[in-house]
Design a protein around this motif. Structure first.
Motif, PDB file in Angstrom:
ATOM      1  N   SER B 238       0.830  -1.217   0.000  1.00 38.02           N
ATOM      2  CA  SER B 238       0.000   0.000   0.000  1.00 38.02           C
ATOM      3  C   SER B 238       0.858   1.258   0.000  1.00 38.02           C
ATOM      4  CB  SER B 238      -0.919   0.021   1.223  1.00 38.02           C
ATOM      5  OG  SER B 238      -1.862  -1.017   1.125  1.00 38.02           O
ATOM      6  N   ILE B 239       2.185   1.069  -0.092  1.00 37.28           N
ATOM      7  CA  ILE B 239       3.091   2.219  -0.119  1.00 37.28           C
ATOM      8  C   ILE B 239       3.650   2.342  -1.538  1.00 37.28           C
ATOM      9  CG2 ILE B 239       5.196   3.225   0.860  1.00 37.28           C
ATOM     10  CD1 ILE B 239       4.708   1.476   3.370  1.00 37.28           C
ATOM     11  N   ASP B 267       9.402   0.338 -15.904  1.00 35.17           N
ATOM     12  CA  ASP B 267       8.781  -0.396 -14.784  1.00 35.17           C
ATOM     13  C   ASP B 267       8.254   0.590 -13.748  1.00 35.17           C
ATOM     14  OD1 ASP B 267       9.440  -3.122 -15.648  1.00 35.17           O
ATOM     15  OD2 ASP B 267      11.500  -2.521 -15.303  1.00 35.17           O
ATOM     16  N   GLY B 268       8.830   1.790 -13.716  1.00 35.85           N
ATOM     17  CA  GLY B 268       8.445   2.838 -12.774  1.00 35.85           C
ATOM     18  C   GLY B 268       7.955   4.030 -13.560  1.00 35.85           C
ATOM     19  N   PRO B 269       8.114   5.257 -13.092  1.00 39.92           N
ATOM     20  CA  PRO B 269       8.879   5.593 -11.880  1.00 39.92           C
ATOM     21  C   PRO B 269       8.149   5.289 -10.581  1.00 39.92           C
ATOM     22  CG  PRO B 269       7.955   7.589 -12.842  1.00 39.92           C
ATOM     23  CD  PRO B 269       7.635   6.466 -13.796  1.00 39.92           C
ATOM     24  N   VAL B 270       6.865   4.842 -10.668  1.00 44.46           N
ATOM     25  CA  VAL B 270       6.137   4.544  -9.438  1.00 44.46           C
ATOM     26  C   VAL B 270       6.261   3.051  -9.136  1.00 44.46           C
ATOM     27  CG1 VAL B 270       3.887   4.577  -8.307  1.00 44.46           C
ATOM     28  CG2 VAL B 270       4.506   6.425  -9.883  1.00 44.46           C
ATOM     29  N   PHE B 271       6.769   2.752  -7.959  1.00 40.85           N
ATOM     30  CA  PHE B 271       6.925   1.362  -7.546  1.00 40.85           C
ATOM     31  C   PHE B 271       6.191   1.136  -6.231  1.00 40.85           C
ATOM     32  CE2 PHE B 271      10.714   2.352 -10.018  1.00 40.85           C
ATOM     33  CZ  PHE B 271      10.859   1.231 -10.838  1.00 40.85           C
ATOM     34  N   ARG B 272       5.622  -0.055  -6.099  1.00 38.84           N
ATOM     35  CA  ARG B 272       5.100  -0.475  -4.806  1.00 38.84           C
ATOM     36  C   ARG B 272       6.301  -0.788  -3.933  1.00 38.84           C
ATOM     37  NH1 ARG B 272      -0.299  -3.110  -4.923  1.00 38.84           N
ATOM     38  NH2 ARG B 272      -0.646  -2.967  -7.148  1.00 38.84           N
ATOM     39  N   TYR B 273       6.255  -0.395  -2.684  1.00 40.73           N
ATOM     40  CA  TYR B 273       7.378  -0.732  -1.804  1.00 40.73           C
ATOM     41  C   TYR B 273       7.565  -2.254  -1.754  1.00 40.73           C
ATOM     42  CZ  TYR B 273      10.370  -1.186   2.229  1.00 40.73           C
ATOM     43  OH  TYR B 273      11.415  -1.542   3.055  1.00 40.73           O
ATOM     44  N   ALA B 274       6.456  -2.999  -1.826  1.00 42.80           N
ATOM     45  CA  ALA B 274       6.543  -4.466  -1.796  1.00 42.80           C
ATOM     46  C   ALA B 274       7.420  -5.000  -2.931  1.00 42.80           C
ATOM     47  CB  ALA B 274       5.142  -5.059  -1.887  1.00 42.80           C
ATOM     48  N   ASP B 275       7.410  -4.305  -4.074  1.00 49.79           N
ATOM     49  CA  ASP B 275       8.189  -4.774  -5.236  1.00 49.79           C
ATOM     50  C   ASP B 275       9.645  -4.318  -5.180  1.00 49.79           C
ATOM     51  OD1 ASP B 275       5.897  -5.960  -6.206  1.00 49.79           O
ATOM     52  OD2 ASP B 275       5.316  -4.181  -7.355  1.00 49.79           O
ATOM     53  N   LEU B 276       9.943  -3.375  -4.298  1.00 53.01           N
ATOM     54  CA  LEU B 276      11.321  -2.866  -4.227  1.00 53.01           C
ATOM     55  C   LEU B 276      12.111  -3.499  -3.085  1.00 53.01           C
ATOM     56  CD1 LEU B 276      10.990   0.975  -4.849  1.00 53.01           C
ATOM     57  CD2 LEU B 276      11.759  -0.775  -6.450  1.00 53.01           C
ATOM     58  N   ARG B 277      11.398  -4.152  -2.170  1.00 47.40           N
ATOM     59  CA  ARG B 277      12.087  -4.667  -0.983  1.00 47.40           C
ATOM     60  C   ARG B 277      13.214  -5.609  -1.327  1.00 47.40           C
ATOM     61  NH1 ARG B 277       7.693  -6.519   3.294  1.00 47.40           N
ATOM     62  NH2 ARG B 277       6.886  -7.340   1.345  1.00 47.40           N
ATOM     63  N   VAL B 279      14.853  -5.583  -4.134  1.00 41.12           N
ATOM     64  CA  VAL B 279      15.734  -4.987  -5.147  1.00 41.12           C
ATOM     65  C   VAL B 279      16.754  -4.095  -4.451  1.00 41.12           C
ATOM     66  CG1 VAL B 279      15.845  -3.619  -7.269  1.00 41.12           C
ATOM     67  CG2 VAL B 279      13.825  -5.006  -6.784  1.00 41.12           C
ATOM     68  N   GLU B 280      17.945  -4.640  -4.300  1.00 38.17           N
ATOM     69  CA  GLU B 280      18.941  -3.883  -3.552  1.00 38.17           C
ATOM     70  C   GLU B 280      19.420  -2.682  -4.361  1.00 38.17           C
ATOM     71  OE1 GLU B 280      21.109  -7.325  -1.086  1.00 38.17           O
ATOM     72  OE2 GLU B 280      20.331  -7.769  -3.077  1.00 38.17           O
ATOM     73  N   GLY B 281      19.722  -1.637  -3.672  1.00 35.56           N
ATOM     74  CA  GLY B 281      20.175  -0.424  -4.348  1.00 35.56           C
ATOM     75  C   GLY B 281      19.025   0.464  -4.801  1.00 35.56           C
ATOM     76  N   ALA B 282      17.780   0.023  -4.546  1.00 36.12           N
ATOM     77  CA  ALA B 282      16.636   0.806  -5.029  1.00 36.12           C
ATOM     78  C   ALA B 282      16.426   2.068  -4.199  1.00 36.12           C
ATOM     79  CB  ALA B 282      15.369  -0.051  -5.015  1.00 36.12           C
ATOM     80  N   LEU B 283      16.543   1.932  -2.868  1.00 36.08           N
ATOM     81  CA  LEU B 283      16.277   3.097  -1.998  1.00 36.08           C
ATOM     82  C   LEU B 283      17.567   3.571  -1.337  1.00 36.08           C
ATOM     83  CD1 LEU B 283      12.974   2.090  -0.205  1.00 36.08           C
ATOM     84  CD2 LEU B 283      13.273   3.371  -2.304  1.00 36.08           C
TER      85      LEU B 283
END
Lengths: 335, 283
Positions: B238-239, B267-277, B279-283
């Motif tokens: 939901s984030i 794929d973005g620029p909008v990503f669900r946080y669930a999909d980035l968890r 993916v290292e280096g994303a945040l």
């Protein structure tokens, strides 16, 4: 019966193609180097060494204009470049490591957006591959599943024969068409004796095992260890037949100019740098990690292929002596 | 191949119709495509971006700060930080530029029907969230509670002050502002907290049930705000985070915006946080 062609007839074939209006790209001398470049005549063909850069520039030029703009009192006018104007091309003398690469790149240039600059050149190009009979100590195509006599990616494949000339094998319809269109230059010979293929001194790498380690080790002390000396010069990417990232830059004045698509390298510190100064890959080892991850994990995850054909150019060209084989072996040991 | 009106393949000429200075270094550009048919056909999802180019400068990826107006105008919020944006800031109304796009996925607004939406903007991150807010307010009855929390460095850096002042008077949404530090009174009578966005988040009441959060801000913001949201019980799916990367081609080829095997531009620029968890280096 085997189709064969003499060295002299191969050069006549090139002359004949050029006369028909076909662009012939092949290894030729460029000062002290050999490069894949458009030939003016068959005499220029130079097949005695691996060209300095790969053959990818026949499809994906180092620098190409993708549009032109002009600004006048009525505003900005933009002129597109029509890929339909690209010439029919025959790429002659591509080594197996170079012939295999464009087919790997088809995946990325057509997965969503269709890059007609690349794809139209692919459609219009016939690749005449050439078996390697000599390898140097940087060659490692067997490690990534190719071989000095692999026909992958070639339309027509030449194998050097004892006593000169080449055996010719049509691999695809395009290759057959090239043979059929110039049949008088080819001979039918009953017994041919190919020169023995080159034997690069390289064990096959366990790419699945390497990928498995990469899957779980984005953060690992190894990256700093292997990449601390990387100078970020980008030579490896510019020499690589499979690297394909590019930059888009405008060159010109306010009144007129062109937009260019230029090769780029993920090893450059500014590759991911934002104008704000924030850089998601702020350290060289993170950039080197991306290079290895992209070639042996990301591209595989996305397209099921490895972005390396074992040509060894990055090994020969690295100014600080990073050897990708040693990197992969280290990963393999940990896997 | 490109058709005459396919803006994703080749840029289309556009004209600057209005410039609105929002702060010392940030200006809102209102542009109109020269090709009226293309302008009419342009469909935008809030959160998408375009490649804006200026002769002699080159291209720069910019979020659409609004949905296309009734007059067909596009609004782009541009901060003067690099050579292209510096050149853009020298333009006057009537200047010729070019645009290709829109690119990227945008916010999945159709999935959000019936939900409360919490918008969290830091600094220039207000730009894509402004287009999202416009969309939500335009389709007000489709959504539950709408809350915008916006943090800026100092009062003078608050963008869209007049609009915020209007929004603060609306009864169908909540607005909370914060600044990192105060050296002057907030202009326009805006009520403004002091402190960072995560602090604001923990200091005010908002509904967390059936709520999605949309976040855009400077890179340093994401981890701490996501942590705060998770503390409030927001599930990772939901984030929604709008990420910034150096998009060049916009179509998933050139690799400049790669985040692992994902491309920020496609794929973005909008990503669900669930999909980035993962993916290292994303945040």
């Amino acid at each position: 019966m085997r189709k064969t062609i003499t060295d002299e007839s191969l050069r006549l074939l090139i002359n004949s193609l050029i006369k028909e209006g076909t662009r012939v790209v092949a290894p030729k001398k460029a000062g002290a180097m050999t490069l894949y470049a458009p030939l003016a005549a068959g005499d220029e063909l130079t097949l005695d060494s691996l060209p300095r850069r790969s053959a990818k520039e026949a499809f994906f030029p180092l620098c190409e204009n993708i549009l032109a703009y002009r600004k006048d009192k009525d505003g900005v006018k933009i002129k597109d470049i029509d890929p339909a104007s690209f010439p029919e091309t025959v790429l002659v003398g591509a080594r197996p490591c170079d012939a295999a690469a464009p087919a790997i790149l088809d995946a990325v240039f057509s997965w969503d957006y269709h890059d007609e600059f690349f794809l139209e050149r692919r459609r219009k190009t016939t690749i005449v591959g050439l078996a390697c009979t000599v390898a140097d100590d940087a060659c490692f195509c067997p490690a990534v599943g190719l071989s000095p006599s692999d026909t992958t990616g070639s339309d027509l494949f030449l194998t050097p024969l004892t006593g000169g000339g080449y055996a010719c094998e049509a691999v695809t319809g395009k290759g057959e068409a090239l043979l059929a269109g110039h049949s008088r230059l080819f001979e039918e010979r009953e017994a041919v004796q190919p020169l023995p293929p080159a034997e690069p001194q390289q064990e096959k790498l366990d790419l699945a095992r390497i990928k498995e380690w990469l899957d779980g080790h984005f953060e690992d002390p190894l990256w700093e260890e292997i990449a601390s000396r990387c100078a970020g010069c980008g030579a490896c990417a510019f020499l690589c037949p499979a690297c394909h990232c590019f930059d888009i830059v405008d060159e010109g004045t306010e009144g007129k100019g062109v937009r260019r698509k230029n090769w780029d390298a993920c090893g450059f510190s500014k590759f991911t740098n934002h104008a704000s100064g924030h850089n998601p890959r702020d350290l060289q080892n993170k950039r080197y990690r991306n290079r290895i991850m992209h070639k042996f994990k990301y591209y595989h995850d996305k397209f099921g292929q490895t972005l390396c054909t074992g040509c060894g150019r990055c090994v020969r060209g690295c100014p600080v002596g990073i050897d990708i084989r040693a990197v992969l072996e280290k990963i393999n040991e940990r896997g | 191949m490109s058709t005459n009106h396919d803006m994703t393949a080749i840029p289309l000429p556009a004209t600057v119709i209005e410039l609105r200075k929002l702060s010392d270094d940030t200006t809102l550009f209102r542009l109109r495509l020269d090709d009226a048919i293309a302008a009419r056909r342009l469909k935008v999802i809030p959160g998408q971006f375009v490649q804006l180019s200026v002769p002699a400068g080159g291209e720069v990826p910019i979020s659409l700060a609004a949905l296309p107006g009734e007059d067909g105008a596009l609004e782009l919020c541009v901060r003067r930080v690099g050579h292209v944006t510096a050149l853009l800031h020298t333009l006057a109304p009537g200047a010729g530029v070019a645009i290709r796009g829109p690119y990227g996925n945008g916010f999945p607004v159709t999935d959000w029907r019936g939900k409360n939406v919490l918008l969290l903007a830091g600094g220039l991150g207000i730009a894509p969230l402004r287009s999202l807010l416009h969309f939500l307010l335009r389709h007000r009855s489709d959504f539950g509670e709408i809350t915008l929390m916006y943090g800026a460095r100092e009062p003078a850096a608050i963008l869209f002050k007049e609009e915020l002042s209007e929004l603060s008077g609306r009864r169908d949404m909540h607005l909370f502002l914060t600044v990192d530090f105060v050296s002057e009174e907030p202009p326009g009578g805006l009520v403004c907290h002091t402190g960072l966005l995560p602090g604001l988040l923990s200091g005010v009441n908002f509904t967390t049930e059936n709520t999605v959060a949309a976040l855009c801000g400077p890179p340093a913001l994401y981890r701490c705000v996501v942590e705060e949201l998770q503390g409030f019980g927001f599930p990772a799916d939901s984030i929604f985070l709008s990420l910034e990367r150096r998009m060049k081609c916009g179509v998933g080829l050139c690799c400049h915006c790669a985040i692992g095997e994902l491309f920020c531009c496609t794929d973005g620029p909008v990503f669900r946080y669930a999909d980035l968890r993962g993916v290292e280096g994303a945040l």
